[in-house]
Write a protein that holds these residues in place. Structure first.
Motif, PDB file in Angstrom:
ATOM      1  N   SER A   3       0.848  -1.188   0.000  1.00 58.15           N
ATOM      2  CA  SER A   3       0.000   0.000   0.000  1.00 58.15           C
ATOM      3  C   SER A   3       0.885   1.240   0.000  1.00 58.15           C
ATOM      4  O   SER A   3       1.918   1.272   0.659  1.00 58.15           O
ATOM      5  CB  SER A   3      -0.873   0.001   1.261  1.00 58.15           C
ATOM      6  OG  SER A   3      -1.438   1.271   1.449  1.00 58.15           O
ATOM      7  N   ILE A   4       0.469   2.273  -0.747  1.00 55.89           N
ATOM      8  CA  ILE A   4       1.248   3.520  -0.721  1.00 55.89           C
ATOM      9  C   ILE A   4       1.254   4.118   0.681  1.00 55.89           C
ATOM     10  O   ILE A   4       2.173   4.833   1.043  1.00 55.89           O
ATOM     11  CB  ILE A   4       0.740   4.573  -1.736  1.00 55.89           C
ATOM     12  CG1 ILE A   4      -0.704   4.950  -1.466  1.00 55.89           C
ATOM     13  CG2 ILE A   4       0.956   4.102  -3.149  1.00 55.89           C
ATOM     14  CD1 ILE A   4      -1.178   6.157  -2.241  1.00 55.89           C
ATOM     15  N   PHE A  16       3.873   7.577   2.613  1.00 55.35           N
ATOM     16  CA  PHE A  16       3.089   8.454   1.765  1.00 55.35           C
ATOM     17  C   PHE A  16       2.650   9.716   2.508  1.00 55.35           C
ATOM     18  O   PHE A  16       2.756  10.823   1.989  1.00 55.35           O
ATOM     19  CB  PHE A  16       1.875   7.684   1.236  1.00 55.35           C
ATOM     20  CG  PHE A  16       1.018   8.447   0.272  1.00 55.35           C
ATOM     21  CD1 PHE A  16       1.543   8.917  -0.913  1.00 55.35           C
ATOM     22  CD2 PHE A  16      -0.319   8.689   0.548  1.00 55.35           C
ATOM     23  CE1 PHE A  16       0.752   9.611  -1.817  1.00 55.35           C
ATOM     24  CE2 PHE A  16      -1.112   9.384  -0.345  1.00 55.35           C
ATOM     25  CZ  PHE A  16      -0.574   9.841  -1.533  1.00 55.35           C
ATOM     26  N   THR A  37       9.803   6.652  -3.043  1.00 53.32           N
ATOM     27  CA  THR A  37       8.846   6.128  -2.075  1.00 53.32           C
ATOM     28  C   THR A  37       7.529   5.755  -2.751  1.00 53.32           C
ATOM     29  O   THR A  37       6.898   4.772  -2.398  1.00 53.32           O
ATOM     30  CB  THR A  37       8.588   7.179  -0.969  1.00 53.32           C
ATOM     31  OG1 THR A  37       9.802   7.397  -0.272  1.00 53.32           O
ATOM     32  CG2 THR A  37       7.522   6.720   0.000  1.00 53.32           C
ATOM     33  N   LEU A  38       7.129   6.542  -3.733  1.00 54.48           N
ATOM     34  CA  LEU A  38       5.823   6.352  -4.367  1.00 54.48           C
ATOM     35  C   LEU A  38       5.912   5.653  -5.724  1.00 54.48           C
ATOM     36  O   LEU A  38       4.990   5.713  -6.511  1.00 54.48           O
ATOM     37  CB  LEU A  38       5.149   7.714  -4.533  1.00 54.48           C
ATOM     38  CG  LEU A  38       4.966   8.493  -3.236  1.00 54.48           C
ATOM     39  CD1 LEU A  38       4.369   9.858  -3.510  1.00 54.48           C
ATOM     40  CD2 LEU A  38       4.118   7.718  -2.259  1.00 54.48           C
ATOM     41  N   VAL A  73       0.281   0.522  -9.031  1.00 57.11           N
ATOM     42  CA  VAL A  73       0.392   1.205  -7.745  1.00 57.11           C
ATOM     43  C   VAL A  73      -0.833   0.806  -6.930  1.00 57.11           C
ATOM     44  O   VAL A  73      -1.952   0.781  -7.456  1.00 57.11           O
ATOM     45  CB  VAL A  73       0.441   2.742  -7.911  1.00 57.11           C
ATOM     46  CG1 VAL A  73       0.336   3.446  -6.576  1.00 57.11           C
ATOM     47  CG2 VAL A  73       1.703   3.159  -8.638  1.00 57.11           C
ATOM     48  N   LEU A 118      -3.274   1.873  -4.241  1.00 61.76           N
ATOM     49  CA  LEU A 118      -3.800   3.025  -3.498  1.00 61.76           C
ATOM     50  C   LEU A 118      -4.577   2.611  -2.253  1.00 61.76           C
ATOM     51  O   LEU A 118      -4.993   3.457  -1.471  1.00 61.76           O
ATOM     52  CB  LEU A 118      -4.711   3.873  -4.390  1.00 61.76           C
ATOM     53  CG  LEU A 118      -4.069   4.486  -5.633  1.00 61.76           C
ATOM     54  CD1 LEU A 118      -5.108   5.233  -6.442  1.00 61.76           C
ATOM     55  CD2 LEU A 118      -2.913   5.389  -5.267  1.00 61.76           C
TER      56      LEU A 118
END
Length: 178
Positions: free
Chosen positions: A41-42, A47, A71-72, A133, A135
């Protein structure tokens, strides 16, 4: 030539499925994950800290912004598949409609473009990876064989006054950029 899919040699004995359409009128070929894969998970990847730093101007240096970007970053989920096609065509990789709704997964760039000359390139044999990604608030565990994206073969046009392009692909993922 024609268009279609093959399994890359690395996964020759992995019992993978080539992409397939699930209905007669489906435009997209469903791609499956080649291995079990966990997408963090971001929210787990600092995040909130990155957002706070951006909001409060604490990422003023290039190094800070680079750290935030890492990081993202999206993750590359392997498919074990390569695609061949005719000149003047590409394979568009798109998200499955259920990914964002049910699982919180998105393609960070919206779509992926697989050029015809990516097939059998020397860097990675043309293996297609799907960038994702997560979210969602929890990690998402993708099991081998789960559908993670779809590919649509598409023709493209070129500009009539374009200078003739002489370069040929020599690399793998992301190699057509500078």
């Amino acid at each position: 030539m024609s268009r279609g899919f093959k399994i890359v040699s690395k996964y020759a004995q992995a019992d993978l499925h080539v992409p397939y359409r699930t209905t007669k009128q489906a435009a997209g070929y469903d791609f499956e994950a080649a291995t079990d894969f966990t997408l963090p998970s971001i929210w787990k990847l600092n995040f909130i800290k990155v957002l706070w730093q951006l909001r409060h101007g604490e990422t003023s240096s290039t190094a800070d912004l680079d750290a935030a970007a890492k990081t993202l970053k999206p993750y590359l989920v392997p498919t074990g598949i390569k695609a061949y096609m005719n000149d003047g065509e590409y394979l568009m990789i798109a998200n499955r409609s259920s990914n964002p709704l049910k699982r919180g997964l998105i393609l960070p760039n919206g779509v992926g473009i697989i050029d015809a000359d990516y097939y059998d390139n020397p860097k990675n044999e043309g293996e297609i990876f799907i960038q994702l990604v997560n979210l969602g608030i929890r990690d998402v565990h993708i099991k081998k064989g789960e559908r993670i994206g779809q590919g649509i073969f598409t023709a493209y046009l070129t500009a009539t006054d374009e200078a003739e392009v002489q370069a040929t692909r020599t690399g793998g993922f992301g190699s057509s950029g500078k």
